[in-house]
Design a protein around this motif. Structure first.
Motif, PDB file in Angstrom:
ATOM      1  N   PRO A 275      11.485  17.613  71.534  1.00 56.41           N
ATOM      2  CA  PRO A 275      10.982  17.266  72.874  1.00 56.41           C
ATOM      3  C   PRO A 275      10.498  18.447  73.696  1.00 56.41           C
ATOM      4  O   PRO A 275       9.936  18.258  74.765  1.00 56.41           O
ATOM      5  CB  PRO A 275      12.216  16.639  73.535  1.00 56.41           C
ATOM      6  CG  PRO A 275      13.382  17.300  72.880  1.00 56.41           C
ATOM      7  CD  PRO A 275      12.949  17.541  71.462  1.00 56.41           C
ATOM      8  N   CYS A 297       4.542  11.359  72.169  1.00 58.92           N
ATOM      9  CA  CYS A 297       5.324  11.507  73.410  1.00 58.92           C
ATOM     10  C   CYS A 297       5.822  12.934  73.623  1.00 58.92           C
ATOM     11  O   CYS A 297       6.434  13.231  74.665  1.00 58.92           O
ATOM     12  CB  CYS A 297       6.497  10.530  73.405  1.00 58.92           C
ATOM     13  SG  CYS A 297       7.403  10.516  71.849  1.00 58.92           S
ATOM     14  N   ALA A 298       5.597  13.825  72.681  1.00 59.07           N
ATOM     15  CA  ALA A 298       6.100  15.201  72.819  1.00 59.07           C
ATOM     16  C   ALA A 298       5.015  16.108  73.419  1.00 59.07           C
ATOM     17  O   ALA A 298       3.830  15.910  73.145  1.00 59.07           O
ATOM     18  CB  ALA A 298       6.515  15.738  71.452  1.00 59.07           C
ATOM     19  N   CYS A 300       8.219  15.932  75.833  1.00 58.68           N
ATOM     20  CA  CYS A 300       8.664  15.177  77.020  1.00 58.68           C
ATOM     21  C   CYS A 300       9.627  16.016  77.862  1.00 58.68           C
ATOM     22  O   CYS A 300       9.821  15.736  79.033  1.00 58.68           O
ATOM     23  CB  CYS A 300       9.335  13.874  76.594  1.00 58.68           C
ATOM     24  SG  CYS A 300      10.944  14.144  75.796  1.00 58.68           S
ATOM     25  N   CYS A 305      16.695  11.240  74.634  1.00 60.59           N
ATOM     26  CA  CYS A 305      15.496  10.488  74.277  1.00 60.59           C
ATOM     27  C   CYS A 305      15.596   9.061  74.820  1.00 60.59           C
ATOM     28  O   CYS A 305      16.582   8.361  74.547  1.00 60.59           O
ATOM     29  CB  CYS A 305      15.334  10.448  72.762  1.00 60.59           C
ATOM     30  SG  CYS A 305      13.876   9.511  72.284  1.00 60.59           S
ATOM     31  N   PRO A 306      14.590   8.588  75.539  1.00 61.40           N
ATOM     32  CA  PRO A 306      14.640   7.205  76.045  1.00 61.40           C
ATOM     33  C   PRO A 306      14.146   6.188  75.025  1.00 61.40           C
ATOM     34  O   PRO A 306      14.229   4.986  75.259  1.00 61.40           O
ATOM     35  CB  PRO A 306      13.714   7.250  77.255  1.00 61.40           C
ATOM     36  CG  PRO A 306      12.729   8.331  76.941  1.00 61.40           C
ATOM     37  CD  PRO A 306      13.431   9.328  76.056  1.00 61.40           C
ATOM     38  N   HIS A 309      13.841   8.693  69.343  1.00 61.30           N
ATOM     39  CA  HIS A 309      14.012  10.072  68.870  1.00 61.30           C
ATOM     40  C   HIS A 309      13.105  10.367  67.674  1.00 61.30           C
ATOM     41  O   HIS A 309      13.470  11.111  66.752  1.00 61.30           O
ATOM     42  CB  HIS A 309      15.481  10.347  68.510  1.00 61.30           C
ATOM     43  CG  HIS A 309      15.885  11.774  68.737  1.00 61.30           C
ATOM     44  ND1 HIS A 309      16.990  12.337  68.161  1.00 61.30           N
ATOM     45  CD2 HIS A 309      15.320  12.773  69.477  1.00 61.30           C
ATOM     46  CE1 HIS A 309      17.094  13.613  68.537  1.00 61.30           C
ATOM     47  NE2 HIS A 309      16.099  13.894  69.352  1.00 61.30           N
ATOM     48  N   ARG A 310      11.914   9.822  67.720  1.00 63.31           N
ATOM     49  CA  ARG A 310      11.017   9.977  66.569  1.00 63.31           C
ATOM     50  C   ARG A 310      10.578  11.428  66.367  1.00 63.31           C
ATOM     51  O   ARG A 310      10.219  11.817  65.260  1.00 63.31           O
ATOM     52  CB  ARG A 310       9.799   9.055  66.717  1.00 63.31           C
ATOM     53  CG  ARG A 310       8.874   9.442  67.841  1.00 63.31           C
ATOM     54  CD  ARG A 310       7.829   8.371  68.077  1.00 63.31           C
ATOM     55  NE  ARG A 310       8.430   7.153  68.632  1.00 63.31           N
ATOM     56  CZ  ARG A 310       7.724   6.159  69.177  1.00 63.31           C
ATOM     57  NH1 ARG A 310       6.417   6.227  69.236  1.00 63.31           N
ATOM     58  NH2 ARG A 310       8.343   5.105  69.666  1.00 63.31           N
ATOM     59  N   CYS A 311      10.585  12.223  67.443  1.00 64.68           N
ATOM     60  CA  CYS A 311      10.144  13.629  67.281  1.00 64.68           C
ATOM     61  C   CYS A 311      11.035  14.360  66.295  1.00 64.68           C
ATOM     62  O   CYS A 311      10.561  15.205  65.530  1.00 64.68           O
ATOM     63  CB  CYS A 311      10.109  14.338  68.638  1.00 64.68           C
ATOM     64  SG  CYS A 311      11.713  14.435  69.460  1.00 64.68           S
TER      65      CYS A 311
HETATM   66  S1  SF4 Z   1      10.879  11.002  70.679  1.00 62.23           S
HETATM   67 FE1  SF4 Z   1      12.057  10.936  72.585  1.00 62.23          FE
HETATM   68  S2  SF4 Z   1      12.880  13.009  72.836  1.00 62.23           S
HETATM   69 FE2  SF4 Z   1      11.243  13.114  71.341  1.00 62.23          FE
HETATM   70  S3  SF4 Z   1       9.441  13.687  72.488  1.00 62.23           S
HETATM   71 FE3  SF4 Z   1       9.452  11.437  72.332  1.00 62.23          FE
HETATM   72  S4  SF4 Z   1      10.487  10.718  74.161  1.00 62.23           S
HETATM   73 FE4  SF4 Z   1      10.953  12.910  73.952  1.00 62.23          FE
END
Ligand code: SF4
Length: 338
Positions: A275, A297-298, A300, A305-306, A309-311
């Motif tokens: 993140p 989403c990264a 973030c 993680c909302p 936690h795919r990152c």
């Molecule tokens: S998976 Fe979750 S923690 Fe990772 S970048 Fe996306 S929103 Fe953030």
């Protein structure tokens, strides 16, 4: 201090996070180059203070925890150079009656500073070390062309680490925690798999580092591993951690303070990013590889993680081992040994 005379006593207010402290070492050395004759001290939180004790350009380190400690620590200095951007850090040196107060002009503290810098647009999204350098340049100091972020582990710290690592010569390290929050943590079972594989490749044992709060996380990894592991979570102060890191032949880590310290010690490492912004906090070392998956989403920058936690979940064991192999091959090619 008159306008013509250089300051005799300079206090540098250190950042509060270990990683930022490691990235500030180049700026601290540049302060010394600008003022070779001055007494230069650092005031820092207890958990980062020791790092500056390993830097020979610094004459003294003061520890402070409370607001009033920082005020007391700054009394009697001619100049305060503020590496953190907070209003409070500027107010403290005003209350300490430090006549010259230099720093970035953000967070409403412009009226409190006597020399003010602005963050140049070019460094807004760069590694923190460039922001510290730009701060010095912005308040009229010279900055060196070559960045020196190197940290030399004092012999005494190495000796203390040797006690913790007694029984084996060769160690790799795993750093599965991250004090900022769980979103920065790669998966424990994958750490275990990588630890076993690297330990076999490098004929090493595995040290798991981290805080006391990360002990159960460390245990859950050690339980899954088949090679010898030593659980050091909560067993090292900062000096011992530096000693342990400096003894490693390889390090696998999340984006964290120990990652930056290991990079400063020139320990070969693979850093796993999720993140956080890899452009701002990548390890500052040629002997490092950064692994991340470009999820939409990264970065973030959230602590938790909302979503799913795919990152981190999308970073495979194979990718981390591939990065480690690539770095190890390069080191052997360039340096002949590993
Ligand atoms: S998976 Fe979750 S923690 Fe990772 S970048 Fe996306 S929103 Fe953030």
């Amino acid at each position: 201090m008159t306008s013509a005379s250089p300051p005799g006593r300079i206090i540098v207010r250190a950042p509060n996070w270990l990683g930022d402290a490691a990235l500030s070492l180049c700026a601290v050395r540049d302060v010394r180059k600008n003022f070779p004759e001055a007494r230069i001290e650092v005031v820092a939180r207890p958990w980062v203070a020791d790092l500056y004790r390993a830097v020979r350009e610094i004459d003294g380190v003061r520890e402070a925890s409370r607001f009033t400690d920082f005020v007391a620590a700054a009394r009697g200095f001619d100049v305060a150079i503020l590496l953190p951007n907070s209003f409070g850090s500027a107010l403290q040196v005003v209350m300490a009656r430090v006549p010259e107060r230099w720093g970035y002009a953000g967070d409403g503290r412009r009226p409190l500073l006597t020399r003010k810098a602005s963050v140049p647009p070019g460094v807004r999204s760069e590694n923190e070390t460039f922001r510290y350098r730009a701060l010095l340049a912005g308040v009229g100091l010279r900055v060196s062309g070559a960045l020196n972020l190197r940290l030399r582990c004092p012999d005494e710290w190495k000796a203390r680490a040797a006690v913790l690592l007694a029984g084996n010569e060769r160690w790799i390290g795993l750093n599965p925690g991250a004090s900022f929050g769980c979103a920065k943590r790669w998966l424990p079972e994958r750490y275990a798999e990588v630890g076993d594989a690297l330990a076999a490749r490098l004929s090493a044992s595995v040290a798991i580092v981290g805080s006391a709060a990360e002990r159960s996380l460390g245990e859950s990894i050690a339980e899954r591993m088949s090679v010898e592991t030593r659980l050091l979570c909560g067993r090292t102060d900062l000096a011992e951690l530096v000693g342990v890191l400096s003894s490693l032949c390889f390090f696998v880590t999340n984006d964290s303070g120990p990652m930056h310290v290991a990079a400063a010690l020139d320990v070969p490492l693979v850093a796993i990013f999720g993140p956080t912004d890899w452009r701002e906090t990548a390890p500052f070392s040629q002997r490092s590889r950064l692994v991340r998956e470009p999820v939409e989403c990264a970065p973030c920058k959230l602590r938790r993680c909302p979503i799913d936690h795919r990152c981190m979940k999308s970073v495979s064991v194979e990718r981390v081992l591939g990065a480690a192999d690539s770095l190890l091959s390069e080191i052997v090619r360039m340096e002949g040994v590993m």
